[in-house]
Design an enzyme around this catalytic site. Structure first.
Site, PDB file in Angstrom:
ATOM      1  N   LYS A 122       0.802  -1.227   0.000  1.00  0.00           N
ATOM      2  CA  LYS A 122       0.000   0.000   0.000  1.00  0.00           C
ATOM      3  C   LYS A 122       0.834   1.277   0.000  1.00  0.00           C
ATOM      4  O   LYS A 122       0.310   2.360  -0.187  1.00  0.00           O
ATOM      5  CB  LYS A 122      -0.889   0.027   1.254  1.00  0.00           C
ATOM      6  CG  LYS A 122      -1.960  -1.036   1.272  1.00  0.00           C
ATOM      7  CD  LYS A 122      -2.877  -0.856   2.465  1.00  0.00           C
ATOM      8  CE  LYS A 122      -2.517  -1.728   3.636  1.00  0.00           C
ATOM      9  NZ  LYS A 122      -2.656  -3.174   3.477  1.00  0.00           N
ATOM     10  N   VAL A 141      -7.063  -2.512  -0.698  1.00  0.00           N
ATOM     11  CA  VAL A 141      -8.185  -2.371   0.230  1.00  0.00           C
ATOM     12  C   VAL A 141      -9.125  -3.549   0.028  1.00  0.00           C
ATOM     13  O   VAL A 141      -9.519  -3.852  -1.101  1.00  0.00           O
ATOM     14  CB  VAL A 141      -8.972  -1.064  -0.029  1.00  0.00           C
ATOM     15  CG1 VAL A 141     -10.021  -0.858   1.060  1.00  0.00           C
ATOM     16  CG2 VAL A 141      -8.039   0.136  -0.102  1.00  0.00           C
ATOM     17  N   ALA A 187      -8.533  -6.698   0.250  1.00  0.00           N
ATOM     18  CA  ALA A 187      -7.889  -7.843  -0.401  1.00  0.00           C
ATOM     19  C   ALA A 187      -8.505  -8.098  -1.776  1.00  0.00           C
ATOM     20  O   ALA A 187      -8.553  -7.199  -2.603  1.00  0.00           O
ATOM     21  CB  ALA A 187      -7.968  -9.079   0.478  1.00  0.00           C
ATOM     22  N   ASP A 229      -3.290   1.256   9.547  1.00  0.00           N
ATOM     23  CA  ASP A 229      -3.577   0.445   8.378  1.00  0.00           C
ATOM     24  C   ASP A 229      -4.953   0.805   7.802  1.00  0.00           C
ATOM     25  O   ASP A 229      -5.116   0.986   6.598  1.00  0.00           O
ATOM     26  CB  ASP A 229      -3.513  -1.034   8.760  1.00  0.00           C
ATOM     27  CG  ASP A 229      -3.807  -1.931   7.583  1.00  0.00           C
ATOM     28  OD1 ASP A 229      -3.069  -1.825   6.582  1.00  0.00           O
ATOM     29  OD2 ASP A 229      -4.781  -2.703   7.651  1.00  0.00           O
ATOM     30  N   LYS A 236      -5.859   2.637   4.130  1.00  0.00           N
ATOM     31  CA  LYS A 236      -6.846   2.118   3.173  1.00  0.00           C
ATOM     32  C   LYS A 236      -7.882   3.184   2.840  1.00  0.00           C
ATOM     33  O   LYS A 236      -8.288   3.348   1.686  1.00  0.00           O
ATOM     34  CB  LYS A 236      -7.528   0.873   3.747  1.00  0.00           C
ATOM     35  CG  LYS A 236      -6.596  -0.343   3.787  1.00  0.00           C
ATOM     36  CD  LYS A 236      -7.244  -1.492   4.544  1.00  0.00           C
ATOM     37  CE  LYS A 236      -6.348  -2.739   4.509  1.00  0.00           C
ATOM     38  NZ  LYS A 236      -6.809  -3.754   5.463  1.00  0.00           N
TER      39      LYS A 236
HETATM   40 MG    MG Z   1      -9.748  -5.129  -2.998  1.00  0.00          MG
END
Ligand code: MG
Ligand code: ASP
Length: 804
Positions: A562, A592, A594, A662, A666
């Site tokens: 990220k 964001v 996964a 974290d 995101k």
């Molecule tokens: Mg995603």
């Protein structure tokens, strides 16, 4: 009757000549009527030329001549070749004495290659019980006196050949010398290099043969040179017209003059492989039943001469002057290109003629230089011409776009009005890559995607295995060939242009070496790898520095990391500018949620003009687990936290999850998708860790988890009835402005809402937009874990592969 022609390589000692004998014997035994035309064996013609050259310079040619004789005699001591050898010896001696030779002498010398070849083959066949008979074409093919490039005299040659074959038909197999003839004085002549093919097609024409079979050392004609393009495919059938286009671009078997005699009589030509003679080869006939073939052919060793003149507009006779200069100096022009403004003209000529062309043009246009009508004449060396034969302009954009995407910008291109050809001039250094890119594009054969994967830990390692497992299926379904050519971690890289194997872990141990990003880029360039993708599966803050050089070197980028998207907004912008300038893409769907299709959805909504008003959700699987369980169960916060740690749901230092950064990152990534220019510092993050536990080492921290309990017990208790705790990210404000409100916080929500009903470690996102009103788009599911993250990265690879 069929004419079989065997080239020098086919007739070489050992495997070659043995195969030729087998092929002929088989055909005779099957009752086929055949005549054989042969080239000189091995590299005889080149060698004779070389010996001649050395002799003429008074050099010691004798050792080479001895080698020559030894090779030509091979194991067949009983065959008498002394006549040819003796003549050669005398001729070389003479040339050595005089220190010079004429083309006439040269033809006498070169002709011995074919004579030796035909004599030897005849003798071997006779020994094998074949009724073979040596035929010297100096007695049959009469020519003019242009030694070295003699032109056959049709009428008389035809009569001679027909008569000869009349006398010697039946079971006789005539073994005919290619390449040679004689003039009216009976002086030996040759038909030009590679002339045996010409001889064969003349004989086929004169005798009305059913087929000419040209035995070579390749299986036939390919869609491109298989030495340059790995995926090149053999063409089963093409027409003479199509072959003629190939001939103009250098294929030696298909020289236009060898095709014409066949065309005249409608005689099919089959290209076969002596060393693989069961293969049907490539058949060339007058008519074809399909819509036409496409092939790539290449002209190397050419240069581009460019004449630029501001004052040429509207002037007449300029082109005529240019071509007169070329003609007078015997410089053949293979491609010209001229814009409608007539301000310049580009000519492609043989590399060794380019300087001469420039000098002669400068002379011709001397006055125009003074009057400033012509301002520059330049030569660009080291260029190559790629011709896409059978390509018309209606679909030319496909290979062209693919080239540009691979950073190959043609120097010029042009098309023919008839024959559907497009030719491109490219830098020689880019030839190989360009061929592969165009080939992959126009044949719809698998497009190769070359992938470098950085980071082979949990996500990276899983991804590599997923790719290796699905590569075959993907190739079948989508015609996309995924080739992982590099795997690296922070210290070592494993490089393999043909793709790593399932054994990559061992390979990297044994063959990995320390590297910089430039090594990987250089390797890709050196091996002409096309459609490059670099994947960052590291969590490294420094690896991100490589993104820009990678994008500038024609890599598309994918990352699960990220960092690049959460550094300063100015870096964010800069990276996107470099990407745009280089026509490269950057995908990071897994940044964001996964593998959940979140970023792509937001991108599409935003691009389509849908006004996103708010995004809200649980962005962290870890914190989802923590509060879903803490709210539902009758257990202390530290007990649940301990459970999460033991199950491996947290980072090794759980504070990295609990501090909220974290989630903040995101949220920032999503905000920037909406063109908001927020910085990370502007995200308002509620840190879940009590202040006195934020510093210090991990083990210390892990011993003090119970200190969370009173704080969270109190928060839980003070909620309204039927409410639960959730740790959310929320983007709000007027999102049409430059900046939005970004908050990461612990909230209490009614348990009967979607957010309140969340279970397990699911991620959850609500996207509010103008048209959807107060009913948000909801995306929910497993938002963490190496398998789903790797799948998400894989999805990005396929998204990129589909493009362009
Ligand atoms: Mg995603
Ligand atoms: N031996 C001659 C050459 O090498 C003719 C041929 O092979 O076709 O050019």
């Amino acid at each position: 009757m069929k004419i079989l022609k065997f080239g020098g390589k086919s007739l070489s000692n050992g495997d070659g000549i043995n195969k030729v004998v087998t092929i002929i014997t088989d055909k005779v035994n099957q009752g086929e009527q055949i005549a054989i035309v042969v080239s000189a064996r091995g590299n005889a013609t080149d060698e004779l030329e070389e010996i001649l050259d050395i002799a003429s310079k008074n050099g010691d040619y004798k050792p080479l001549f001895e080698d020559f004789k030894k090779y030509q005699q091979d194991d067949y001591q009983e065959v008498d070749l002394s006549e040819e050898f003796n003549v050669l010896e005398k001729l070389f001696e003479g040339v050595s004495l005089i220190g010079d030779y004429s083309n006439k002498i040269k033809d006498q010398i070169l002709s011995k290659g074919e004579l030796l070849s035909a004599k030897l083959l005849t003798a071997i066949l006779v020994e094998n019980g074949i009724n073979a008979r040596f035929a010297d074409t100096r007695e049959l093919i009469k020519t003019d006196s242009k030694f070295g490039d003699a032109q056959p005299l049709e009428q008389i040659s035809k009569k001679n050949v027909i008569n000869y074959f009349k006398q010697n038909n039946g079971t006789t197999v005539n073994i005919v010398t290619g390449f040679i003839g004689s003039n009216n004085n009976n002086d030996t002549t040759t038909l030009g290099r590679n002339g045996s093919n010409y001889t064969a097609s003349l004989i086929a024409n004169y005798l009305n043969a059913d087929e000419l079979q040209n035995y070579t050392h390749v299986d036939g004609i390919y869609t491109a040179n298989p030495d340059l393009v790995l995926d090149a495919k053999k063409i089963d059938h093409l027409t003479f017209n199509e072959a003629n286009e190939l001939a103009n671009f250098g294929a030696t078997i298909l020289h236009a003059k060898t095709i014409i005699p066949l065309l005249e009589k409608n005689i099919p030509l089959r290209i076969l492989n002596t060393f693989n003679h069961e293969n049907k080869g490539t058949l060339i006939t007058s008519n074809s039943n399909k819509e036409g073939i496409k092939t790539l052919s290449v002209l190397e060793n050419v240069s581009l001469v460019n004449l630029e003149g501001r004052g040429l507009l509207g002037k007449t006779g300029v082109d005529a002057r240019i071509f007169r200069v070329m003609g007078d100096n015997d410089i053949s022009v293979s491609i010209i290109s001229q814009g409608s403004s007539e301000r310049g003209i580009g000519l492609v000529v043989a590399a060794d003629k380019a300087t001469k062309a420039m000098i002669e043009l400068e002379k011709e246009f001397e006055n125009d230089f003074y009057s400033k009508d012509v301002n520059k004449i330049t030569v660009t060396d080291n260029v190559s011409v790629i011709s896409i034969i059978g390509q018309d302009l209606s679909t030319f954009h496909k290979p062209y776009t693919a080239l540009i995407k691979n950073k190959i910008v043609p120097i010029l291109f042009n098309n023919t009005v008839t024959g559907k050809n497009v030719s491109l001039v490219v830098k020689k250094s880019q030839l190989n890559k360009a061929l592969n890119v165009i080939h992959g594009e126009i044949f719809g054969v698998s497009k190769k995607i070359n992938i470098a994967i950085f980071g082979h830990g949990l996500v990276g390692g899983t991804l590599i295995n997923q790719i290796l497992e699905s590569a075959a299926t993907i190739e079948k379904r989508k015609d996309i060939k995924l080739n992982v050519f590099a795997i690296a971690n922070s210290s070592n890289v494993l490089l393999n242009k043909n793709g790593v194997t399932p054994n990559w872990k061992n390979e990297i141990q044994n063959n990995g070496f320390s590297y910089t990003i430039d090594d990987v880029i250089a390797y890709a360039n050196e091996h002409h790898l096309e459609n490059l993708i670099a994947i960052d599966n590291t969590a490294s803050a420094t690896f991100v520095e490589n993104y820009i050089p990678l994008a500038e070197s024609s890599f598309d980028l994918i990352s699960s990391n990220k960092v690049a998207n959460t550094l300063s907004y100015s870096f964010y912008k800069k990276l996107r500018k470099v990407l745009a300038d280089n026509q490269k893409s950057y995908l990071y769907e897994t940044n964001v949620g996964a593998g959940l299709p979140l970023i792509d959805t937001i991108k599409l909504l935003h691009l389509s003009g849908e006004n996103i008003t708010k995004i809200k959700g649980v962005f962290s699987g870890t914190l989802s687990y923590l509060f879903n369980n803490f709210s539902a169960k009758d257990a202390s916060f530290s007990e649940i936290l301990k459970e999460a740690i033991d199950n491996g749901y947290t980072e090794p230092d759980p504070r990295e999850d609990l501090c909220g950064n974290d989630v903040g990152r995101k949220l920032l990534i999503l905000a920037r998708e909406l063109d908001l220019q927020n910085e990370f510092e502007e995200v308002d993050i509620q840190n879940l860790i009590p202040e006195h536990l934020r510093e210090g080492d991990v083990s210390d921290f892990l011993n003090k988890l119970t200190e969370f309990d009173p704080i969270y017990a109190k928060i839980k208790e003070e909620q309204k009835p039927n409410h639960v705790l959730r740790y959310i990210g929320e983007l709000s404000g007027d999102l049409q402005n430059d900046k939005g409100n970004l908050e990461v916080k612990l909230v209490s929500v009614p348990s009967d809402t979607a957010l309140g009903g969340l279970k397990g470690s699911d991620s959850f996102f609500e996207i509010y937009t103008e048209s959807y009103g107060d009913r948000p788009i909801v995306i929910q599911g497993a938002g963490a874990g190496s398998a789903v993250t790797a799948r998400g990265v894989f999805g990005d690879i396929l998204r990129l592969s589909d493009k362009g």
